[in-house]
Write an enzyme that holds these catalytic residues in place. Sequence first.
Site, PDB file in Angstrom:
ATOM      1  N   ASP A  32       0.836  -1.204   0.000  1.00  0.00           N
ATOM      2  CA  ASP A  32       0.000   0.000   0.000  1.00  0.00           C
ATOM      3  C   ASP A  32       0.870   1.253   0.000  1.00  0.00           C
ATOM      4  OD1 ASP A  32      -2.320   1.462  -0.003  1.00  0.00           O
ATOM      5  OD2 ASP A  32      -2.709   1.239   2.138  1.00  0.00           O
TER       6      ASP A  32
ATOM      7  N   GLY B 262       0.068   5.431  -4.387  1.00  0.00           N
ATOM      8  CA  GLY B 262      -0.571   6.703  -4.756  1.00  0.00           C
ATOM      9  C   GLY B 262       0.013   7.864  -3.969  1.00  0.00           C
TER      10      GLY B 262
ATOM     11  N   ARG C 299      -0.550   9.037 -10.171  1.00  0.00           N
ATOM     12  CA  ARG C 299      -0.629   7.798  -9.375  1.00  0.00           C
ATOM     13  C   ARG C 299       0.072   6.633 -10.062  1.00  0.00           C
ATOM     14  NH1 ARG C 299      -4.013   7.395  -5.212  1.00  0.00           N
ATOM     15  NH2 ARG C 299      -4.333   5.193  -5.600  1.00  0.00           N
TER      16      ARG C 299
ATOM     17  N   HIS D 178       2.683   3.319  -9.054  1.00  0.00           N
ATOM     18  CA  HIS D 178       2.571   1.876  -9.319  1.00  0.00           C
ATOM     19  C   HIS D 178       3.811   1.375 -10.050  1.00  0.00           C
ATOM     20  CE1 HIS D 178      -1.364   2.085  -7.707  1.00  0.00           C
ATOM     21  NE2 HIS D 178      -1.931   2.704  -8.729  1.00  0.00           N
TER      22      HIS D 178
ATOM     23  N   SER E 230      -7.150  -5.868  -5.642  1.00  0.00           N
ATOM     24  CA  SER E 230      -8.236  -6.493  -4.884  1.00  0.00           C
ATOM     25  C   SER E 230      -9.537  -6.462  -5.692  1.00  0.00           C
ATOM     26  CB  SER E 230      -8.448  -5.765  -3.557  1.00  0.00           C
ATOM     27  OG  SER E 230      -9.117  -4.545  -3.773  1.00  0.00           O
TER      28      SER E 230
ATOM     29  N   GLU F 247     -12.040  -5.099  -4.913  1.00  0.00           N
ATOM     30  CA  GLU F 247     -12.626  -3.757  -4.753  1.00  0.00           C
ATOM     31  C   GLU F 247     -11.897  -2.699  -5.591  1.00  0.00           C
ATOM     32  OE1 GLU F 247     -11.837  -5.772  -2.000  1.00  0.00           O
ATOM     33  OE2 GLU F 247     -13.920  -6.454  -1.969  1.00  0.00           O
TER      34      GLU F 247
ATOM     35  N   LEU G 192      11.320 -20.455  -4.902  1.00  0.00           N
ATOM     36  CA  LEU G 192      10.240 -19.649  -4.313  1.00  0.00           C
ATOM     37  C   LEU G 192       8.938 -19.795  -5.109  1.00  0.00           C
ATOM     38  CD1 LEU G 192       9.585 -17.169  -2.310  1.00  0.00           C
ATOM     39  CD2 LEU G 192       9.970 -15.752  -4.347  1.00  0.00           C
TER      40      LEU G 192
ATOM     41  N   ARG H 115       2.113  -5.152   6.075  1.00  0.00           N
ATOM     42  CA  ARG H 115       1.355  -4.131   5.353  1.00  0.00           C
ATOM     43  C   ARG H 115       2.146  -2.830   5.384  1.00  0.00           C
ATOM     44  NH1 ARG H 115      -4.870  -2.793   4.531  1.00  0.00           N
ATOM     45  NH2 ARG H 115      -4.529  -0.929   3.290  1.00  0.00           N
TER      46      ARG H 115
ATOM     47  N   HIS I 226      -3.697  -0.054   9.344  1.00  0.00           N
ATOM     48  CA  HIS I 226      -3.628  -1.285  10.129  1.00  0.00           C
ATOM     49  C   HIS I 226      -4.882  -2.111   9.886  1.00  0.00           C
ATOM     50  CE1 HIS I 226      -0.647   0.534  13.274  1.00  0.00           C
ATOM     51  NE2 HIS I 226      -0.280   0.727  12.021  1.00  0.00           N
TER      52      HIS I 226
HETATM   53  C1  FPP Z   1      -1.745   0.166  -3.457  1.00  0.00           C
HETATM   54  O1  FPP Z   1      -1.335   1.506  -3.415  1.00  0.00           O
HETATM   55  C2  FPP Z   1      -1.245  -0.493  -4.663  1.00  0.00           C
HETATM   56  C3  FPP Z   1      -2.009  -1.133  -5.606  1.00  0.00           C
HETATM   57  C4  FPP Z   1      -3.463  -1.258  -5.486  1.00  0.00           C
HETATM   58  C5  FPP Z   1      -1.406  -1.723  -6.822  1.00  0.00           C
HETATM   59  C6  FPP Z   1      -0.173  -2.541  -6.569  1.00  0.00           C
HETATM   60  C7  FPP Z   1       0.532  -2.716  -7.849  1.00  0.00           C
HETATM   61  C8  FPP Z   1       1.873  -2.735  -7.980  1.00  0.00           C
HETATM   62  C9  FPP Z   1       2.827  -2.667  -6.860  1.00  0.00           C
HETATM   63  C10 FPP Z   1       2.451  -2.818  -9.345  1.00  0.00           C
HETATM   64  C11 FPP Z   1       2.331  -4.119 -10.051  1.00  0.00           C
HETATM   65  C12 FPP Z   1       2.659  -5.306  -9.267  1.00  0.00           C
HETATM   66  C13 FPP Z   1       2.688  -6.574  -9.745  1.00  0.00           C
HETATM   67  C14 FPP Z   1       2.966  -7.682  -8.829  1.00  0.00           C
HETATM   68  C15 FPP Z   1       2.434  -6.927 -11.169  1.00  0.00           C
HETATM   69  P1  FPP Z   1      -2.452   2.640  -3.468  1.00  0.00           P
HETATM   70  O2  FPP Z   1      -2.650   3.017  -4.888  1.00  0.00           O
HETATM   71  O3  FPP Z   1      -3.657   2.178  -2.731  1.00  0.00           O
HETATM   72  O4  FPP Z   1      -1.729   3.791  -2.678  1.00  0.00           O
HETATM   73  P2  FPP Z   1      -2.405   4.909  -1.772  1.00  0.00           P
HETATM   74  O5  FPP Z   1      -3.016   4.217  -0.585  1.00  0.00           O
HETATM   75  O6  FPP Z   1      -1.234   5.756  -1.378  1.00  0.00           O
HETATM   76  O7  FPP Z   1      -3.404   5.633  -2.622  1.00  0.00           O
END
Ligand code: FPP
Length: 250
Positions: A25, A28, A38, A42, A70, A72, A136, A193, A198
């Site tokens: 997490d 963004g 954003r 990623h 997810s 969601e 792994l 996380r 949390h």
């Molecule tokens: C959460 O951060 C992150 C995601 C929902 C996407 C995770 C994707 C990656 C790390 C890239 C691709 C990974 C793989 C394994 C192919 P957020 O956007 O919710 O951040 P925020 O809470 O700061 O808004």
Amino acid sequence: MSSKNQLKTDDLRGENPRHVAIIMDGNGRWAKNQGKLRISGHKAGVKSVRRAVKFAVSHKLDALTLYAFSSENWNRPPQEVMALMELFVWVLDNEVKNLHKNNVRLRIIGDVTRFNARLQERIRRAEELTQQNNGLTLNIAANYGGRWDIIHGVRKIAEQVQDGLIRPDQIEEGTLCQHLCLNELTPVDLVIRTGGEHRISNFLLWQVAYAEFFFTDVLWPDFDEQVFEGALNAFAQRERRFGGAAPGGA
Ligand code: FPP
């Protein structure tokens, strides 16, 4: 406490986890802090994924499970969802050979049927290429939800009951376990996380029943070997009782 149980808890203290699951997490917020879009967060997150996988391989973990998307996350703005899908395709195209070279078995958990045909095909090919690897196991949770996982399993059992293969009174924990994602792997020992929240956010609800949790404010793109090492050290200090009593406790 019996000496047998004493031995069990002592044995488990100070060990490395065998299966680590991570809620990645903060992409963004990382991007916002840098004055970027954003999606840059990623993209930076992909570099952290690479680092975490390398770390897991070098520390000889059995399994690493990453929450990438997810059930969601479809509620995010359509441009972000589309950019994430493109990023997943890019990652599969560019990383899978390297994973294969490092003896990593890649698995995608979640309802992949909602992804476009191109992404589904990449997933199928990546899983097929790496399926015999015995280093792994890297599980990427994509369109995954813990509630979806349980409902999916319950439906399978209901079908077996309907077909007369089992009776309702024969349903036990193990019956459902067999139908859940990750059932063939060593149980999740540690959930990390990043990003300061949390909560479990509908990740592996059933599978983390006895896992330890490690929360850090570090945003996912900044998650590096030191933070991972810190999580393993914290895990090593935990005394895992699996519902039993503390050794020497009242
Ligand atoms: C959460 O951060 C992150 C995601 C929902 C996407 C995770 C994707 C990656 C790390 C890239 C691709 C990974 C793989 C394994 C192919 P957020 O956007 O919710 O951040 P925020 O809470 O700061 O808004």
